[in-house]
Design a protein around this motif. Sequence first.
Motif, PDB file in Angstrom:
ATOM      1  N   TRP A 283       0.833  -1.207   0.000  1.00 21.64           N
ATOM      2  CA  TRP A 283       0.000   0.000   0.000  1.00 21.64           C
ATOM      3  C   TRP A 283       0.863   1.250   0.000  1.00 21.64           C
ATOM      4  O   TRP A 283       0.585   2.227  -0.691  1.00 21.64           O
ATOM      5  CB  TRP A 283      -0.917  -0.035   1.219  1.00 21.64           C
ATOM      6  CG  TRP A 283      -1.796   1.163   1.352  1.00 21.64           C
ATOM      7  CD1 TRP A 283      -2.886   1.458   0.624  1.00 21.64           C
ATOM      8  CD2 TRP A 283      -1.613   2.230   2.288  1.00 21.64           C
ATOM      9  NE1 TRP A 283      -3.431   2.650   1.053  1.00 21.64           N
ATOM     10  CE2 TRP A 283      -2.643   3.148   2.082  1.00 21.64           C
ATOM     11  CE3 TRP A 283      -0.671   2.464   3.298  1.00 21.64           C
ATOM     12  CZ2 TRP A 283      -2.780   4.302   2.834  1.00 21.64           C
ATOM     13  CZ3 TRP A 283      -0.808   3.611   4.039  1.00 21.64           C
ATOM     14  CH2 TRP A 283      -1.856   4.526   3.806  1.00 21.64           C
ATOM     15  N   MET A 284       1.938   1.161   0.798  1.00 19.72           N
ATOM     16  CA  MET A 284       2.857   2.302   0.841  1.00 19.72           C
ATOM     17  C   MET A 284       3.552   2.507  -0.491  1.00 19.72           C
ATOM     18  O   MET A 284       3.738   3.636  -0.941  1.00 19.72           O
ATOM     19  CB  MET A 284       3.902   2.125   1.958  1.00 19.72           C
ATOM     20  CG  MET A 284       3.350   2.276   3.359  1.00 19.72           C
ATOM     21  SD  MET A 284       2.719   3.918   3.692  1.00 19.72           S
ATOM     22  CE  MET A 284       4.216   4.870   3.742  1.00 19.72           C
TER      23      MET A 284
ATOM     24  N   GLU B 254       2.458   1.566  -3.478  1.00 18.29           N
ATOM     25  CA  GLU B 254       1.468   2.028  -4.460  1.00 18.29           C
ATOM     26  C   GLU B 254       1.018   3.460  -4.182  1.00 18.29           C
ATOM     27  O   GLU B 254       0.793   4.245  -5.098  1.00 18.29           O
ATOM     28  CB  GLU B 254       0.242   1.111  -4.456  1.00 18.29           C
ATOM     29  CG  GLU B 254       0.522  -0.270  -5.005  1.00 18.29           C
ATOM     30  CD  GLU B 254      -0.661  -1.185  -4.817  1.00 18.29           C
ATOM     31  OE1 GLU B 254      -1.724  -0.747  -4.326  1.00 18.29           O
ATOM     32  OE2 GLU B 254      -0.538  -2.372  -5.159  1.00 18.29           O
ATOM     33  N   GLY B 255       0.931   3.825  -2.934  1.00 17.93           N
ATOM     34  CA  GLY B 255       0.457   5.164  -2.577  1.00 17.93           C
ATOM     35  C   GLY B 255       1.521   6.223  -2.762  1.00 17.93           C
ATOM     36  O   GLY B 255       1.219   7.390  -2.992  1.00 17.93           O
ATOM     37  N   SER B 256       2.789   5.874  -2.698  1.00 19.63           N
ATOM     38  CA  SER B 256       3.848   6.878  -2.808  1.00 19.63           C
ATOM     39  C   SER B 256       4.174   7.220  -4.263  1.00 19.63           C
ATOM     40  O   SER B 256       4.805   8.209  -4.533  1.00 19.63           O
ATOM     41  CB  SER B 256       5.115   6.417  -2.095  1.00 19.63           C
ATOM     42  OG  SER B 256       5.605   5.231  -2.714  1.00 19.63           O
TER      43      SER B 256
END
Length: 140
Positions: free
Chosen positions: A133-134, A136-138
């Motif tokens: 998630w980190m 993909e989110g960054s």
Amino acid sequence: MAVGASSLLNILGLVFLGHAVYSAYEHSLLPAASQPALPSRFLPSSLDPKVNLPLDITLETLFSVLLLCVGVVMSSQELKPIQWNVWAGRLEKSKDARVITEVGAGGGNPYAMLEERPGFLDIRGQRKEFANWMKEGSKP
């Protein structure tokens, strides 16, 4: 051997044992049997019987116990392997390692519930999800 033979031996053993117990009880009620037996030279006084049983009752008791022992051993399930590698090999060869087909039958993994740990959080899985998630989110 067949289950019928073991059941027959168990029933016969129980009948003979019941008859031996009843005969010993009846013998203890006889006036001649109520006289104390002579003390034994081999047994201590606390273990010395108060009534002398006839030889036929003693032999019938021993015979019935022998019949019961043989019947119980014949009716027992096949022994499970003692060696860990034999047990693990049978477990690997089983079709579905997570299903126990019958209690004590040796099918499947009996420790599956302990290995799955239902009701506990999967911390490693949550860490991977958070890391993904980190990542993909960054990204812009």
